[in-house]
Design a protein around this motif. Structure first.
Motif, short mmCIF file in Angstrom:
data_model
loop_
_atom_site.label_atom_id
_atom_site.label_comp_id
_atom_site.label_asym_id
_atom_site.label_seq_id
_atom_site.Cartn_x
_atom_site.Cartn_y
_atom_site.Cartn_z
N PRO A 1 0.82 -1.21 0.00
CA PRO A 1 0.00 0.00 0.00
C PRO A 1 0.86 1.26 0.00
O PRO A 1 1.96 1.27 0.54
N GLY A 2 0.32 2.30 -0.62
CA GLY A 2 0.99 3.59 -0.59
C GLY A 2 2.00 3.76 -1.70
O GLY A 2 2.31 2.84 -2.44
N ASP A 3 2.50 4.97 -1.79
CA ASP A 3 3.48 5.32 -2.81
C ASP A 3 4.87 5.03 -2.25
O ASP A 3 5.29 5.67 -1.29
N LYS B 1 7.24 7.96 -1.65
CA LYS B 1 6.94 8.83 -0.51
C LYS B 1 7.38 8.19 0.80
O LYS B 1 7.84 8.88 1.71
N VAL B 2 7.23 6.89 0.88
CA VAL B 2 7.70 6.21 2.10
C VAL B 2 9.22 6.34 2.19
O VAL B 2 9.79 6.60 3.24
N VAL C 1 11.29 8.66 1.05
CA VAL C 1 11.87 9.95 1.44
C VAL C 1 11.44 10.36 2.84
O VAL C 1 12.03 11.28 3.41
N GLY C 2 10.45 9.68 3.39
CA GLY C 2 10.03 10.04 4.75
C GLY C 2 8.87 11.00 4.74
O GLY C 2 8.65 11.73 3.78
N ILE C 3 8.15 11.03 5.85
CA ILE C 3 6.90 11.78 5.90
C ILE C 3 7.07 13.26 5.61
O ILE C 3 6.33 13.85 4.84
N ALA D 1 8.12 13.85 2.04
CA ALA D 1 7.12 13.32 1.12
C ALA D 1 6.05 14.36 0.79
O ALA D 1 5.32 14.23 -0.18
N THR E 1 14.34 -3.65 7.62
CA THR E 1 14.32 -2.19 7.47
C THR E 1 14.06 -1.80 6.03
O THR E 1 13.34 -0.85 5.77
N GLN F 1 10.41 -2.07 5.23
CA GLN F 1 9.70 -0.99 5.88
C GLN F 1 9.90 0.34 5.15
O GLN F 1 9.00 1.13 5.03
N ASN F 2 11.10 0.54 4.65
CA ASN F 2 11.40 1.81 4.00
C ASN F 2 11.27 1.75 2.49
O ASN F 2 11.66 2.68 1.80
N ARG F 3 10.76 0.64 1.98
CA ARG F 3 10.55 0.49 0.54
C ARG F 3 11.85 0.64 -0.25
O ARG F 3 11.87 1.27 -1.30
#
Lengths: 569, 340
Positions: B62-64, B67-68, B70-72, B75, B296, B299-301
């Protein structure tokens, strides 16, 4: 502060290049704030501050220069990139402070003092700052620190390729840097911005060797009292003393090279292992002491517990006033009053953290104490406010309704970003809200879904805190022009003319009294308008061996290692 | 990710032949070479399949991903997101991304880690040995504990067997992070025998390896004991005893060898379990390693790292499986004669 012998290249890359996940979302600050990323909740916040004082290495040892083993600091933090302009996390800032020097320093009284810049002039219109650099300063790789290096660093901070998390926002209305001559550099702004000097004093704008900029995430090169040795991913980072160092910050307690021969940062996320490392002497200093262990630590012999409140915004739940149902101020005020914050914070954190009343930390300049008890736990008042707001019905589950619609707010969190204690705190808030008839949909999400929700605004509550010395952090979070698209952290697109006026006015004025007044007004309005529910004051929770001497904090409460030495326990 | 059915041993292979390791009979050598070549080809297909499934699965998260990555905070800045999207190639069509991925793979290029700012082979290279040494030590330790336990309790000493079974159940059931913390508290914090974190030498390996091994001991012991109990009921055990062979010798030379086949059968699974367990152990003990890097990265794509580690561990897995199947042919003559 005088002449400096050329420093030798320090970063002998003996060991593994650093490598850690860059910008792990969990640790990325939610906004520009320097504070620690939400991930570790309060504790996270706490963790960084302490680092300064490190504990002595296990071996105990002599002072100044004699500590062959150096000091070992076990931290709960993560390190993903050591480039100070790219990252923003407490631990990275603490590490970077040892590697990089700044143009100016912020004294304990908040006054700006000369450091790499021996003097500076501000143009009458407040838009141009001219710095005269100290001579003889060299980077660890031997490159001289001159005007070109300052320009390269500033350009690097604002370059989109750097993907700066925080440093670029610290530069405010920055337009560019000009090299006047080798030892004179000029920073231009689009409009007056008084926080600039303070920004320049932070490690985030520490000056990097222009030759090393490309690889500075993993092999940072600065001019600081320690140079980079190695980084073993997820395990440790080792720095060693820079023997040629002679341009210490004016806030330091001694001159010349650092007293510790070596500084080792161990990354120990597991609470029990970190605390055990301290009590068994395998670490001289730890951060993020588990709150359950604080009592034992206070009475342990040979160890001490340090707690320091962190400046910036407190751990708080920011409300989204841009969509129903929290677009109604009465609902927001009702939610503020339906949670017994005192009780929750006390029980979840074993009484270690203090309850917060304002969004700004009591450790911040500009803090106003006038909000004490202004939003007490008051279920009756909350019920009245909800009645007035028209949420008078009740559904089968006991939640309030209006026109058949349940009073419900959404609170997603990143599963990997939230600490267990914060999780419990959040569930406490949820339970309290339920008693008042407000449903909180507390959803634990994968990082991808969470980032998507945050960006699209599909959330009503957001828990966060930012470490920042300057109360200007509030402008970044509440001024209407500081939306995320331009690097701000006003994620809920709050538009309030009064807040804008005070915040922008405070950033442009030199009048300290006017600024104090403006920030007090801002804090009062934020709380009264129900834009936030302050929870507790984040603080550094450090466990320190008695061997560690001269452990100090800088103005932002980051640990300082330059003066630290190791004595006998 | 199972063994080829054709190499799966029958439920109960006959007595191991007395032949030395790998001694195919005349003509068998060419057949063996053909068999190995075929299996290697299949292994390539398996690894490619694993890489493709990972490639697809990561794009279904899920999600882009950018964006994950580069961090919230970053993003929310479109300029930064587009820059990162371009750098990582996510701005290209999926088919092109996949073609590039395969092309790079064919050239042996595993890519560049966005999060770590390092080439993926370097990331894997730096973290491979800590994980391999940990899993090897854990496996060996589990094996060394399980064998005497099984030999001592298979088919006799009911009280000891019951106690051993209980312990096996306990070790299989308790979570690794808890075991790790208990070991740390006692052996590191109290007795100061081993470093708590960061030990890279042998002393730093002991506690993590014990933690990892404990989870496997129970399983190994049960499998070995079952296999031995069955083998001891076989006629060959009876005839060995009839020849006057001592009980211990019967157990070690006949029954144990038999039961070991089952252990090699699950060795592929074990590799996976050890890698999973390594994530927890590496975190508790603050060790470097592939497990944590992988967790990790997901989690960080950090897709190149995830696919890179999948490919390397997939290759290791298929090679181990191939080795095990070769071993079967050594151990079980019936398989040797099966057409390759």
């Amino acid at each position: 502060m005088d002449d400096v012998s050329p420093s030798r290249p320090a970063a002998d890359g003996g060991s593994h290049p650093a490598r850690a996940p860059r910008r792990a979302p969990e640790r990325a600050p939610a906004g520009p704030g320097p504070a620690r990323p939400r991930t570790r909740g309060p504790a996270a916040v706490a963790a960084l501050g302490l680092a300064g004082a490190l504990a002595a290495a296990c071996g105990g040892s002599g002072h100044a220069g004699g500590d062959a083993a150096g000091l070992t600091y076990a931290s709960a933090g993560l390190v993903n990139c050591l480039d100070p302009q790219a990252s923003a996390s407490r631990l990275i800032s603490i590490i970077d402070r040892n590697l990089f020097d700044s143009l100016v320093a912020t004294g304990p009284d908040g006054k700006i003092q000369p450091w790499l810049a021996t003097k500076w002039e501000v143009s009458p219109d407040g838009k141009t700052y001219t710095f005269h650099l100290r001579s003889g300063v060299t980077f660890h790789d031997g490159t001289p620190l001159d005007a070109a290096a300052v320009k390269a660093t500033m350009d690097h901070a604002v370059d989109p390729k750097t993907k700066s998390v925080y440093a670029s926002s610290l530069l405010g209305p920055y337009t560019g840097t000009k090299v006047v001559d080798a030892s004179t550099v000029r920073i231009d702004l689009a409009k007056p911005y008084t926080p600039l000097l303070q920004s320049l004093s932070t490690p985030y704008l520490g000056i990097q060797s222009p030759k090393a900029l490309r690889a500075s995430c993993t092999k940072p090169v600065g001019s600081g009292p320690f140079s980079f040795v190695s980084w073993t991913q997820n395990t440790s980072i080792v720095l060693k003393r820079n023997p040629s160092y002679a341009w210490q910050s004016p806030t330091a307690k001694h001159t010349g090279p650092a007293k510790l021969a070596q500084l080792t940062f161990r990354l120990v996320p597991e609470d029990g292992a970190r605390y055990g490392a301290l009590t068994s002497g395998q670490a001289d200093l730890i951060d993020d002491v588990p709150t359950a262990n604080v009592k034992a630590l206070k009475s342990a012999s040979g160890l001490r517990f340090l707690q320091k409140d962190i400046p910036g915004t407190v751990e708080n739940i920011t409300f989204n006033p841009s969509r129903p149902p929290l677009n109604d101020v009465k609902v927001r005020q009702a939610l503020q009053r339906s949670v017994n914050v005192d009780q929750l914070v006390k029980s979840v954190f074993n009484g270690v953290y203090a309850r917060a009343w304002s969004v700004l930390s009591p450790a911040s300049p500009g803090y106003t104490a006038s909000l004490q008890n202004s939003i007490p736990y008051d279920p009756a008042a909350a019920a009245k406010l909800l009645d007035e707001a028209g949420w008078t019905g009740r559904d089968a589950a006991g939640y309030r309704t209006k026109n058949g619609k349940r009073l419900s707010v959404r609170w997603p969190v990143g599963a990997q970003l939230i600490r267990p204690s914060e999780n419990i705190l959040a569930q406490g808030v949820q339970a309290e809200a339920k008693k008042a008839g407000i449903e909180i949909q507390y959803v634990s999400e994968d990082s991808g879904a969470f980032v998507r929700d945050v960006i699209s605004g599909n959330l009503d509550l957001y828990i966060n805190n930012w470490r920042a010395l300057n109360p200007d952090i509030l402008r970044n979070m509440y001024a209407s022009d500081r939306v995320p698209a331009v690097g701000g952290s006003n994620m809920f697109h709050i538009k309030d003319a009064q807040l804008d006026g005070w915040l922008n006015g405070a950033a442009a004025t030199e009048d300290a009294a006017a600024r104090q007044k403006a920030y007090a007004d801002v804090q009062t309005r934020i709380v009264q308008q129900g834009l936030s529910l302050p929870l507790f004051v984040p603080s550094e929770l450090l466990g320190v061996s008695d061997k560690v001497q001269n452990l100090n904090f800088d103005a932002s409460l980051y640990l300082q290692f330059y003066d630290v030495s190791l004595g006998k326990a | 990710m199972k063994h080829d059915p054709d190499s799966e041993p029958d439920a109960e292979p006959g007595a191991p032949s007395a032949g030395g390791p790998g001694a195919p009979r005349g003509g068998g050598r060419a057949a063996l070479a053909r068999w190995v070549a075929r299996r290697l080809l299949l292994a390539v297909v398996v690894v490619l399949g694993a890489a493709t499934v990972t490639f697809g699965a990561l794009r279904l998260t899920p999600g882009d991903p950018v964006k994950v990555m580069v961090g919230i905070s970053a993003a929310q800045n479109p300029e930064i997101v587009e820059q990162a999207r371009h750098e990582t190639g996510f701005d290209r069509p999926l088919a092109v991304q996949y073609a590039d991925f395969l092309g790079d793979l064919a050239r042996g290029d595993l890519g560049w880690s966005y999060q770590l700012q390092e080439s993926v082979p370097t990331v894997i290279g730096d973290n491979l040995w800590p994980t391999v040494s940990l899993t090897l030590a854990g496996f060996a330790l589990a094996f060394l504990i399980a064998v005497p336990l099984a030999v001592a309790t298979a088919g006799r000493r009911p009280a000891w067997r019951a106690l051993s079974s209980l312990l096996e159940l306990v070790t299989v059931s308790i979570p690794g992070f808890w075991v790790g913390l208990l070991l740390l508290t006692f052996f590191s914090f109290r007795l100061h025998l081993f470093p708590a974190t960061g030990g890279t030498g042998l002393s730093g390996l002991v506690l993590p390896a014990v933690t990892l091994a404990l989870g496997l001991v129970g399983l190994f012991t049960q499998i070995l004991r079952d296999g031995m109990a069955r083998a001891l009921d076989e006629p060959f055990a009876l005839s060995a005893r009839a020849r006057g062979t001592g009980e211990t010798a019967v157990r070690l030379r006949h029954a144990l060898r038999h039961a070991l086949i089952a252990i090699s059968t699950i060795s592929g699974w074990t590799v996976g379990a050890l890698l999973t367990g390594a994530v927890v152990v590496e975190t508790v003990f603050g060790r470097p390693g592939l497990g944590r890097v992988l967790a990790t990265a997901i989690q960080n794509r950090d897709f190149p790292v995830v696919t890179g580690i999948t490919i390397v561990s997939g290759a290791l897995f298929t090679l181990i499986t191939l080795g095990v199947d070769l071993l079967y042919r050594v151990v079980d003559p019936r398989l040797r004669e099966a057409p390759a």
